[in-house]
Design a protein around this motif. Structure first.
Motif, PDB file in Angstrom:
ATOM      1  N   HIS A 202      48.889  14.097 -13.810  1.00  0.00           N
ATOM      2  CA  HIS A 202      49.264  15.248 -12.993  1.00  0.00           C
ATOM      3  C   HIS A 202      49.883  16.413 -13.772  1.00  0.00           C
ATOM      4  N   HIS A 203      50.557  16.128 -14.869  1.00  0.00           N
ATOM      5  CA  HIS A 203      51.407  17.153 -15.469  1.00  0.00           C
ATOM      6  C   HIS A 203      51.052  17.504 -16.912  1.00  0.00           C
ATOM      7  N   ASN A 204      50.053  16.843 -17.490  1.00  0.00           N
ATOM      8  CA  ASN A 204      49.788  17.069 -18.909  1.00  0.00           C
ATOM      9  C   ASN A 204      48.285  17.033 -19.160  1.00  0.00           C
ATOM     10  N   ASN A 205      47.649  18.200 -19.224  1.00  0.00           N
ATOM     11  CA  ASN A 205      46.200  18.225 -19.414  1.00  0.00           C
ATOM     12  C   ASN A 205      45.792  18.017 -20.869  1.00  0.00           C
ATOM     13  N   ARG A 206      46.784  17.796 -21.737  1.00  0.00           N
ATOM     14  CA  ARG A 206      46.455  17.507 -23.140  1.00  0.00           C
ATOM     15  C   ARG A 206      46.453  16.009 -23.444  1.00  0.00           C
ATOM     16  N   PHE A 207      46.926  15.203 -22.485  1.00  0.00           N
ATOM     17  CA  PHE A 207      47.105  13.777 -22.794  1.00  0.00           C
ATOM     18  C   PHE A 207      45.790  13.101 -23.170  1.00  0.00           C
ATOM     19  N   TYR A 208      44.786  13.176 -22.317  1.00  0.00           N
ATOM     20  CA  TYR A 208      43.529  12.469 -22.584  1.00  0.00           C
ATOM     21  C   TYR A 208      42.824  13.006 -23.833  1.00  0.00           C
ATOM     22  N   PRO A 209      42.711  14.316 -24.018  1.00  0.00           N
ATOM     23  CA  PRO A 209      42.081  14.800 -25.258  1.00  0.00           C
ATOM     24  C   PRO A 209      42.819  14.336 -26.514  1.00  0.00           C
ATOM     25  N   GLN A 210      44.171  14.363 -26.471  1.00  0.00           N
ATOM     26  CA  GLN A 210      44.906  13.999 -27.685  1.00  0.00           C
ATOM     27  C   GLN A 210      44.913  12.492 -27.910  1.00  0.00           C
ATOM     28  N   ALA A 211      44.918  11.714 -26.822  1.00  0.00           N
ATOM     29  CA  ALA A 211      44.815  10.260 -26.987  1.00  0.00           C
ATOM     30  C   ALA A 211      43.476   9.900 -27.623  1.00  0.00           C
ATOM     31  N   TRP A 212      42.387  10.569 -27.181  1.00  0.00           N
ATOM     32  CA  TRP A 212      41.077  10.345 -27.808  1.00  0.00           C
ATOM     33  C   TRP A 212      41.131  10.710 -29.288  1.00  0.00           C
ATOM     34  N   LEU A 213      41.732  11.856 -29.618  1.00  0.00           N
ATOM     35  CA  LEU A 213      41.776  12.303 -31.013  1.00  0.00           C
ATOM     36  C   LEU A 213      42.564  11.325 -31.878  1.00  0.00           C
ATOM     37  N   LEU A 214      43.700  10.832 -31.370  1.00  0.00           N
ATOM     38  CA  LEU A 214      44.531   9.914 -32.145  1.00  0.00           C
ATOM     39  C   LEU A 214      43.788   8.620 -32.438  1.00  0.00           C
ATOM     40  N   VAL A 215      43.146   8.038 -31.421  1.00  0.00           N
ATOM     41  CA  VAL A 215      42.409   6.789 -31.631  1.00  0.00           C
ATOM     42  C   VAL A 215      41.209   7.028 -32.539  1.00  0.00           C
ATOM     43  N   HIS A 216      40.526   8.169 -32.374  1.00  0.00           N
ATOM     44  CA  HIS A 216      39.381   8.483 -33.233  1.00  0.00           C
ATOM     45  C   HIS A 216      39.832   8.596 -34.687  1.00  0.00           C
ATOM     46  N   TYR A 217      40.991   9.193 -34.913  1.00  0.00           N
ATOM     47  CA  TYR A 217      41.517   9.299 -36.279  1.00  0.00           C
ATOM     48  C   TYR A 217      41.754   7.919 -36.877  1.00  0.00           C
ATOM     49  N   PHE A 218      42.389   7.047 -36.111  1.00  0.00           N
ATOM     50  CA  PHE A 218      42.675   5.708 -36.634  1.00  0.00           C
ATOM     51  C   PHE A 218      41.395   4.925 -36.903  1.00  0.00           C
ATOM     52  N   LEU A 219      40.387   5.082 -36.057  1.00  0.00           N
ATOM     53  CA  LEU A 219      39.157   4.320 -36.234  1.00  0.00           C
ATOM     54  C   LEU A 219      38.244   4.903 -37.306  1.00  0.00           C
ATOM     55  N   PHE A 220      38.201   6.234 -37.432  1.00  0.00           N
ATOM     56  CA  PHE A 220      37.204   6.862 -38.303  1.00  0.00           C
ATOM     57  C   PHE A 220      37.789   7.706 -39.428  1.00  0.00           C
ATOM     58  N   GLY A 221      39.025   8.182 -39.260  1.00  0.00           N
ATOM     59  CA  GLY A 221      39.594   9.064 -40.266  1.00  0.00           C
ATOM     60  C   GLY A 221      39.749   8.389 -41.615  1.00  0.00           C
ATOM     61  N   ASP A 222      39.623   9.172 -42.684  1.00  0.00           N
ATOM     62  CA  ASP A 222      39.761   8.651 -44.046  1.00  0.00           C
ATOM     63  C   ASP A 222      38.873   7.434 -44.266  1.00  0.00           C
ATOM     64  N   LYS A 223      37.619   7.554 -43.794  1.00  0.00           N
ATOM     65  CA  LYS A 223      36.586   6.518 -43.981  1.00  0.00           C
ATOM     66  C   LYS A 223      36.972   5.180 -43.354  1.00  0.00           C
ATOM     67  N   SER A 225      39.928   3.805 -43.017  1.00  0.00           N
ATOM     68  CA  SER A 225      40.976   3.042 -43.712  1.00  0.00           C
ATOM     69  C   SER A 225      42.188   2.753 -42.834  1.00  0.00           C
ATOM     70  N   HIS A 226      42.258   3.348 -41.629  1.00  0.00           N
ATOM     71  CA  HIS A 226      43.444   3.167 -40.778  1.00  0.00           C
ATOM     72  C   HIS A 226      43.211   2.201 -39.620  1.00  0.00           C
ATOM     73  N   ARG A 227      42.066   1.538 -39.584  1.00  0.00           N
ATOM     74  CA  ARG A 227      41.750   0.711 -38.410  1.00  0.00           C
ATOM     75  C   ARG A 227      42.741  -0.427 -38.212  1.00  0.00           C
ATOM     76  N   ASP A 228      43.115  -1.112 -39.257  1.00  0.00           N
ATOM     77  CA  ASP A 228      44.102  -2.192 -39.123  1.00  0.00           C
ATOM     78  C   ASP A 228      45.449  -1.645 -38.685  1.00  0.00           C
ATOM     79  N   GLN A 229      45.768  -0.431 -39.111  1.00  0.00           N
ATOM     80  CA  GLN A 229      47.042   0.173 -38.711  1.00  0.00           C
ATOM     81  C   GLN A 229      47.075   0.440 -37.210  1.00  0.00           C
ATOM     82  N   LEU A 230      45.932   0.713 -36.627  1.00  0.00           N
ATOM     83  CA  LEU A 230      45.887   0.937 -35.179  1.00  0.00           C
ATOM     84  C   LEU A 230      46.298  -0.325 -34.433  1.00  0.00           C
ATOM     85  N   GLU A 231      45.743  -1.468 -34.817  1.00  0.00           N
ATOM     86  CA  GLU A 231      46.118  -2.733 -34.168  1.00  0.00           C
ATOM     87  C   GLU A 231      47.603  -3.014 -34.357  1.00  0.00           C
ATOM     88  N   ASP A 232      48.115  -2.746 -35.553  1.00  0.00           N
ATOM     89  CA  ASP A 232      49.538  -2.970 -35.807  1.00  0.00           C
ATOM     90  C   ASP A 232      50.405  -2.065 -34.935  1.00  0.00           C
TER      91      ASP A 232
END
Length: 590
Positions: A202-223, A225-232
């Motif tokens: 209701h109050h934050n139209n940036r939440f879903y776009p930024q949540a997608w970006l954060l998870v995409h970074y962990f899964l794909f960013g820097d080739k 290399s951050h995927r295990d860090q996401l689970e942690d």
């Protein structure tokens, strides 16, 4: 081999076709049944089958993506409306009201789940929305809670699925998210990681776009290399603040992670996964949906979306159409419970049980209620916790609930607590314990059940060994079950020791008591309280042996030596309080 959850879908059974016209509207509803899910649809048969095929192919792709065997997900029904207008009354509602721009939603309640959405194919956005909800469904088998940013961001990343024949790709950028973030910027990562669902919707139209970006970074960013860090990070977020979890998982501060994610946005390059699926045919049964089936599906959709008044109307229709079946009572019980009408909820639960319900929530709620109403919390022996007939009822309801949905640990835990007060296990209980060991291999409650079984047949040693192992790595117990285990241990150890102490008091033979306490003190896994009690009894027994030997001096007339020994015991805190009291009494008598 993974055991499948019993197939109790939202549509439960092929209900008898009713002669009444549908109370859910004039549109003709269809029911599609597949191996993994059911669909209740206002679309025509061709459109409904196409939805089912695309959905099944997407599920296959998800399993292939992670190279994992297919896990049992909660039984699912997808409700497809033929227009946005008809879906509108079922849109998700939160504390702040109904979410106007909800394109679809997923809801999980116990052993059922539902997705609701308009089914017309006006844009690829509808397909992405359905896949987003499908990710929620397939990941709902996690036994641990997940933070909102992860569950929504992860579902969005995996919803960007494109298929060309049998070749599929994942991880495509979502243009509308990128446009929005580039236009308004990123919010602080601390705010994102702590966002509530109500705020996000209701109050934050940036939440879903930024949540997608954060998870995409962990899964794909820097080739990647951050995927295990996401689970942690997800794991640590359950017990730590956002700042501490990021620092430990990412190895840097939350501010640095925020800067890295912003740089990822500015870079504008988003990698993807690719894989090829084997060709597969999917088989479905499609038929007109009975009115009661439609009402039942819409009632659960309304419950899942937080629309209780709409759900109440559909539930009343189900009850009117099928008065002798449990489904209407299940719905009524859920609604009464959620509005705090416990008396009505109890009546509807009992009616559902009489009608033969297999609903997990109904079974488990009845078991919990019986336990809370009958358990005695200050007891001298395990058998006093519950009356044996009530314990059997609780065990049966818990076993049935666990067999319907083995994913949660709670029915198994209550089952074991009830077994403390029973003399044997039914076939359902035996099966439930076997299933529980498979679904919860690191839970110690099943070794606790082994201990109870050994105790019933008089194998004292095996019972105590199983108790000790129940809370030793790799097994573990919750605090509640650990308390029960310690109580059983203390009772099983102390009962024979106290019997020996009573015999020693009448026969003055304390050597056997000293030996017995020595054996028990050498047992691994003793609680601190039990160890202290045994040590106190042993010190008393050793002191009594000294007093008995001191009587030799008294009988020989050497009163001075006798008094010296007795006084030494009375003044020495290494001896137990009982023998010191006896020593002081002897000195007073002299």
């Amino acid at each position: 081999m993974t055991r499948s959850v019993p197939a109790k879908t939202l549509l439960c059974l092929w209900l008898v076709m009713a002669s009444w016209s549908s109370m859910a509207g004039d549109a003709q509803w269809l029911q599609l049944r597949g191996e993994r899910f059911g669909i209740v649809s206002q679309l025509n048969e061709q459109q409904t089958r196409r939805w089912a095929t695309e959905f099944d192919q997407y599920i296959d792709a998800l399993h292939a993506l992670f190279n994992r065997p297919e896990q049992s997900a909660p039984p699912l029904t997808v409700v497809l409306f033929d227009s946005t207008r008809k879906f509108a009354p079922y849109r998700m509602s939160t504390e702040s009201g109904q979410v106007e721009d909800t394109a679809a939603f997923f809801a999980l309640r116990g052993d059922w789940s539902v997705i609701g959405m308009p089914g017309q194919r006006t844009s690829p956005e509808n397909l992405r929305t359905l896949r987003h909800e499908a990710v929620h469904w397939l990941t709902s088998t996690r036994n641990e809670p997940t933070p909102l940013w992860f569950s929504e961001g992860y579902a969005d990343v995996l919803s960007t699925y494109q298929v060309d024949g049998t070749r599929v790709t994942w991880g495509h950028a979502i243009d509308k998210y990128l446009n929005q973030l580039n236009a308004v910027g990123l919010q602080s990562l601390t705010q994102l990681l702590n966002q509530s669902q109500d705020e996000a919707l209701h109050h934050n139209n940036r939440f879903y776009p930024q949540a997608w970006l954060l998870v995409h970074y962990f899964l794909f960013g820097d080739k990647g290399s951050h995927r295990d860090q996401l689970e942690d990070l997800v794991r640590l977020s359950r017990t730590m603040s956002a700042e501490d979890a990021v620092l430990e998982a990412y190895g840097s501060s939350i501010v640095n992670l925020e800067n890295d994610v912003h740089a990822y946005l500015q870079l504008g390059r988003y990698s993807q996964w690719e894989l090829t699926l084997p060709a597969r045919d999917y088989h479905y049964t499609v038929a007109p949906a009975a009115p009661a089936q439609v009402e039942f599906a819409l009632a659960r959709l309304a419950i899942g979306g937080g629309n209780p008044e709409l759900a109440q109307r559909h539930a009343e229709n189900v009850l009117a159409l099928l008065p002798a079946r449990p489904e209407g009572h299940e719905l009524m019980a859920t609604l009464a419970y959620e509005r705090g009408d416990m008396a009505r909820a109890a009546r509807e639960i009992d009616a559902a049980l009489v009608a033969g319900t297999s609903d997990t929530w109904i079974l488990q709620h009845k078991a919990v209620t019986l336990f809370n109403e009958n358990a005695t919390h200050v007891v001298m022996s395990p058998q006093e916790i519950l009356p044996e007939p009530v314990a059997r009822q609780i065990a049966e309801y818990s076993a049935q609930a666990a067999l319907q949905n083995p994913q949660p640990i709670e029915p198994f835990a209550l089952l074991v607590r009830a077994l403390v007060c029973t003399n044997g296990d039914s076939a359902a209980v035996v099966e439930a314990l076997a299933v529980g060991r498979q679904f919860h291999p690191t839970s110690g409650i099943f070794r606790l059940a082994d201990a109870l079984q050994a105790s019933r047949v008089g194998d004292h040693e095996a019972a105590l060994v199983a108790l000790a192992e129940a809370d030793q790595s790799p097994l573990s117990l919750t605090d509640e079950m650990r308390t029960l285990s310690q109580f059983l241990q203390e009772y099983w150890v102390m009962t024979p020791v106290l019997e020996l102490a009573a015999d020693a008091a009448s026969s003055s033979d304390y050597e056997a008591l000293v030996a017995a306490t020595g054996v028990e003190l050498g047992r691994p896994g003793l609680s601190a309280r039990l160890e202290q009690r045994l040590q106190a009894i042993q010190r008393d027994a050793k002191g009594m042996l000294v007093l008995i030997r001191a009587e030799i001096y008294l009988r020989a007339g050497n009163t001075v030596r006798f008094i010296d020994i007795v006084k030494g015991i009375a003044d020495d805190e290494e001896y137990g309080s009982v023998v010191r009291s006896v020593a002081r009494g002897l000195l007073n008598d002299l």
